[in-house]
Design an enzyme around this catalytic site. Structure first.
Site, PDB file in Angstrom:
ATOM      1  N   ASP A   1      50.214  28.100-122.025  1.00 10.91           N
ATOM      2  CA  ASP A   1      49.919  27.300-123.215  1.00 10.91           C
ATOM      3  C   ASP A   1      50.500  27.935-124.476  1.00 10.91           C
ATOM      4  O   ASP A   1      51.240  27.301-125.235  1.00 10.91           O
ATOM      5  CB  ASP A   1      48.399  27.174-123.387  1.00 10.91           C
ATOM      6  CG  ASP A   1      47.868  25.792-123.066  1.00 10.91           C
ATOM      7  OD1 ASP A   1      48.605  24.816-123.247  1.00 10.91           O
ATOM      8  OD2 ASP A   1      46.716  25.697-122.646  1.00 10.91           O
TER       9      ASP A   1
ATOM     10  N   GLU B   1      48.138  22.136-130.294  1.00 11.19           N
ATOM     11  CA  GLU B   1      46.776  22.378-129.837  1.00 11.19           C
ATOM     12  C   GLU B   1      46.251  23.784-130.130  1.00 11.19           C
ATOM     13  O   GLU B   1      45.083  23.962-130.464  1.00 11.19           O
ATOM     14  CB  GLU B   1      46.710  22.130-128.322  1.00 11.19           C
ATOM     15  CG  GLU B   1      45.318  22.228-127.736  1.00 11.19           C
ATOM     16  CD  GLU B   1      45.265  21.786-126.290  1.00 11.19           C
ATOM     17  OE1 GLU B   1      44.138  21.637-125.778  1.00 11.19           O
ATOM     18  OE2 GLU B   1      46.325  21.591-125.666  1.00 11.19           O
TER      19      GLU B   1
ATOM     20  N   ASP C   1      51.547  18.977-126.952  1.00 12.00           N
ATOM     21  CA  ASP C   1      50.545  19.477-126.016  1.00 12.00           C
ATOM     22  C   ASP C   1      51.296  20.378-125.044  1.00 12.00           C
ATOM     23  O   ASP C   1      52.048  19.896-124.193  1.00 12.00           O
ATOM     24  CB  ASP C   1      49.858  18.337-125.255  1.00 12.00           C
ATOM     25  CG  ASP C   1      48.614  18.815-124.506  1.00 12.00           C
ATOM     26  OD1 ASP C   1      48.515  20.037-124.254  1.00 12.00           O
ATOM     27  OD2 ASP C   1      47.746  17.997-124.184  1.00 12.00           O
TER      28      ASP C   1
ATOM     29  N   ILE D   1      50.492  22.355-122.471  1.00 15.50           N
ATOM     30  CA  ILE D   1      50.176  22.127-121.055  1.00 15.50           C
ATOM     31  C   ILE D   1      49.099  21.048-121.021  1.00 15.50           C
ATOM     32  O   ILE D   1      47.920  21.311-121.285  1.00 15.50           O
ATOM     33  CB  ILE D   1      49.634  23.384-120.348  1.00 15.50           C
ATOM     34  CG1 ILE D   1      50.614  24.539-120.402  1.00 15.50           C
ATOM     35  CG2 ILE D   1      49.297  23.052-118.880  1.00 15.50           C
ATOM     36  CD1 ILE D   1      51.764  24.436-119.438  1.00 15.50           C
ATOM     37  N   ASP D   2      49.478  19.843-120.697  1.00 14.45           N
ATOM     38  CA  ASP D   2      48.497  18.764-120.541  1.00 14.45           C
ATOM     39  C   ASP D   2      48.196  18.630-119.048  1.00 14.45           C
ATOM     40  O   ASP D   2      49.090  18.330-118.263  1.00 14.45           O
ATOM     41  CB  ASP D   2      49.053  17.448-121.083  1.00 14.45           C
ATOM     42  CG  ASP D   2      47.999  16.355-121.096  1.00 14.45           C
ATOM     43  OD1 ASP D   2      46.890  16.619-121.589  1.00 14.45           O
ATOM     44  OD2 ASP D   2      48.262  15.245-120.605  1.00 14.45           O
TER      45      ASP D   2
ATOM     46  N   THR E   1      45.659  21.161-117.438  1.00 10.13           N
ATOM     47  CA  THR E   1      45.627  22.600-117.141  1.00 10.13           C
ATOM     48  C   THR E   1      45.180  22.894-115.707  1.00 10.13           C
ATOM     49  O   THR E   1      45.704  23.803-115.062  1.00 10.13           O
ATOM     50  CB  THR E   1      44.706  23.336-118.133  1.00 10.13           C
ATOM     51  OG1 THR E   1      43.408  22.724-118.127  1.00 10.13           O
ATOM     52  CG2 THR E   1      45.271  23.269-119.540  1.00 10.13           C
TER      53      THR E   1
ATOM     54  N   HIS F   1      36.562  14.184-119.891  1.00  9.59           N
ATOM     55  CA  HIS F   1      36.503  13.369-121.105  1.00  9.59           C
ATOM     56  C   HIS F   1      36.382  11.880-120.809  1.00  9.59           C
ATOM     57  O   HIS F   1      36.725  11.054-121.648  1.00  9.59           O
ATOM     58  CB  HIS F   1      37.740  13.614-121.968  1.00  9.59           C
ATOM     59  CG  HIS F   1      37.838  15.014-122.474  1.00  9.59           C
ATOM     60  ND1 HIS F   1      36.764  15.711-122.964  1.00  9.59           N
ATOM     61  CD2 HIS F   1      38.903  15.852-122.556  1.00  9.59           C
ATOM     62  CE1 HIS F   1      37.162  16.920-123.336  1.00  9.59           C
ATOM     63  NE2 HIS F   1      38.443  17.029-123.093  1.00  9.59           N
TER      64      HIS F   1
ATOM     65  N   SER G   1      46.774  14.406-116.318  1.00 13.12           N
ATOM     66  CA  SER G   1      47.735  14.661-117.390  1.00 13.12           C
ATOM     67  C   SER G   1      48.458  13.398-117.852  1.00 13.12           C
ATOM     68  O   SER G   1      48.296  12.320-117.277  1.00 13.12           O
ATOM     69  CB  SER G   1      48.779  15.722-116.977  1.00 13.12           C
ATOM     70  OG  SER G   1      49.851  15.148-116.281  1.00 13.12           O
TER      71      SER G   1
ATOM     72  N   ARG H   1      40.475   5.842-120.826  1.00 13.34           N
ATOM     73  CA  ARG H   1      39.725   7.020-121.250  1.00 13.34           C
ATOM     74  C   ARG H   1      38.432   6.498-121.856  1.00 13.34           C
ATOM     75  O   ARG H   1      38.385   6.102-123.027  1.00 13.34           O
ATOM     76  CB  ARG H   1      40.521   7.850-122.265  1.00 13.34           C
ATOM     77  CG  ARG H   1      41.684   8.609-121.673  1.00 13.34           C
ATOM     78  CD  ARG H   1      41.278   9.754-120.754  1.00 13.34           C
ATOM     79  NE  ARG H   1      40.716  10.858-121.495  1.00 13.34           N
ATOM     80  CZ  ARG H   1      41.400  11.932-121.867  1.00 13.34           C
ATOM     81  NH1 ARG H   1      42.677  12.036-121.560  1.00 13.34           N
ATOM     82  NH2 ARG H   1      40.820  12.908-122.531  1.00 13.34           N
TER      83      ARG H   1
ATOM     84  N   ASP I   1      47.288  14.409-127.043  1.00 15.85           N
ATOM     85  CA  ASP I   1      46.992  13.921-125.697  1.00 15.85           C
ATOM     86  C   ASP I   1      47.567  12.532-125.432  1.00 15.85           C
ATOM     87  O   ASP I   1      47.579  12.083-124.270  1.00 15.85           O
ATOM     88  CB  ASP I   1      45.483  13.872-125.462  1.00 15.85           C
ATOM     89  CG  ASP I   1      44.893  15.251-125.239  1.00 15.85           C
ATOM     90  OD1 ASP I   1      45.599  16.115-124.689  1.00 15.85           O
ATOM     91  OD2 ASP I   1      43.722  15.473-125.598  1.00 15.85           O
TER      92      ASP I   1
END
Length: 335
Positions: free
Chosen positions: A47, A70, A128, A130-131, A133, A222, A246, A263, A278
């Site tokens: 990251d 981020e 981002d 690393i989307d 992780t 999320h 991701s 989402r 994101d």
């Protein structure tokens, strides 16, 4: 057609490619089978190193441009973080070996990382690093997401998806895909290792909700898993979901392999606001391929409110034809 001679487009492509190479190197050297679930140090290193690299390259190419990203270097400067900071610096040094005139200091790397602490501006890049992780740690799907936003509209969106082949087959072998969207120029995909033979992507024309392929995450942090099940019932969806983490999901939607992505608000975080990094790159990738994206109320995503989508509630992404039925289903279940 995609204007590959445009300086900003070329920068976005080449920088994302270099970032993918860096995080792959971190993964190859630090992610091992002996890694415990609690040990997130490889993704921490990836990251921060990725953000430092992109921030430095942005400053070199466009010194006046701002970055919203981020990470903050404060986590690397706390007691006990010395090993991670040394690793981050080493990976960045190696990534820049061809252009570096000398050793890079840890202080320089922290300063580059902190270029991403911009809050809001009329024009900025957002990253981002690393989307996805956990996908990174598992060897599954993850993405490096870079976007240029001007006056609240995403102008360029790039997804570097190391484990996605041709964006239409989520195969875990092969060279990986780089997907780029430019406003008014469409969405295009090429193999990361070559960046030739660009293929234009187009969403599916599927209009029957029963046949809709719903993109679902392995991770549920999320979103609201129970409500996604209710949503599928309300839509009458019978097709098997496509499981993937991701922003690589946006590439699969753009290629027509998936049709819907949600989402929803988690019961544990009912006031959660999505972060701009994101969705900025992925939203344009989808739209330029003919899809549609909004929040759960049908409102366009508002990228003018700083680091979070403060004026939006959740996200609904679709192939376009299924958007209205999906909004109706969300209203039916009270999502």
């Amino acid at each position: 057609m995609l204007d590959l001679k445009n300086p900003e487009i070329n920068f976005a492509i080449q920088t994302t490619r270099l970032a993918v190479q860096l995080v792959r190197q971190v993964q190859a050297e630090l992610v091992t089978r002996a890694l415990t679930k609690e040990d997130r140090s490889p993704v921490t290193v990836a990251d921060f190193a990725c953000q430092a690299l992109v921030a430095h390259l942005l400053a070199e190419a466009f010194p006046e441009e701002l970055l919203v990203a981020e990470e903050s270097s404060s986590a690397l400067q706390k007691p006990g973080a010395e090993k991670n900071l040394a690793l981050v610096t080493n990976f960045v040094q190696r990534a820049l070996a061809s252009e570096s005139s000398g050793p890079i200091s840890e202080r320089q790397v922290c300063a580059w990382i902190d270029r991403g602490q911009t809050d809001r501006a009329n024009r900025f890049w957002t990253l981002d690093p690393i989307d996805g992780t956990k996908g990174f740690l598992r060897g599954d799907q993850y993405a490096i997401a870079l976007a240029l936003v001007q006056n609240g509209a995403v102008q360029i969106g790039v997804l570097g998806c190391p484990n996605l082949v041709n964006a239409d087959t989520p195969d875990l072998t092969g060279p990986g895909s780089l997907v780029i969207a430019v406003r008014g120029q469409g969405t295009w995909c090429a193999a990361i290792h070559s960046l030739v033979d660009w293929k234009q992507l187009q969403v599916s024309g599927r209009s029957d909700p029963a046949e809709a392929r719903l993109m679902r995450s392995f991770e549920s942090g999320h979103t609201n898993v129970d409500q996604i099940g209710l949503f599928a019932q309300a839509m009458g969806t019978q097709a098997d979901p496509v499981l993937m983490d991701s922003q690589a999901k946006y590439a699969v939607l753009a290629a027509g392999t998936g049709d819907l992505m949600l989402r929803l608000l988690s019961a544990s975080m009912p006031d959660y606001k999505e972060k701009i990094w994101d969705h900025a790159a992925g939203s344009l990738v989808l739209q330029e391929a003919g899809g549609r994206i909004s929040d759960l109320d049908g409102k366009p995503l508002d990228f003018t409110t700083g680091r979070s989508l403060l004026h939006n509630r959740g996200v609904l992404a679709s192939n376009g034809t299924l958007h209205a039925p999906a909004l109706a289903a969300l209203k039916q279940i009270g999502a």
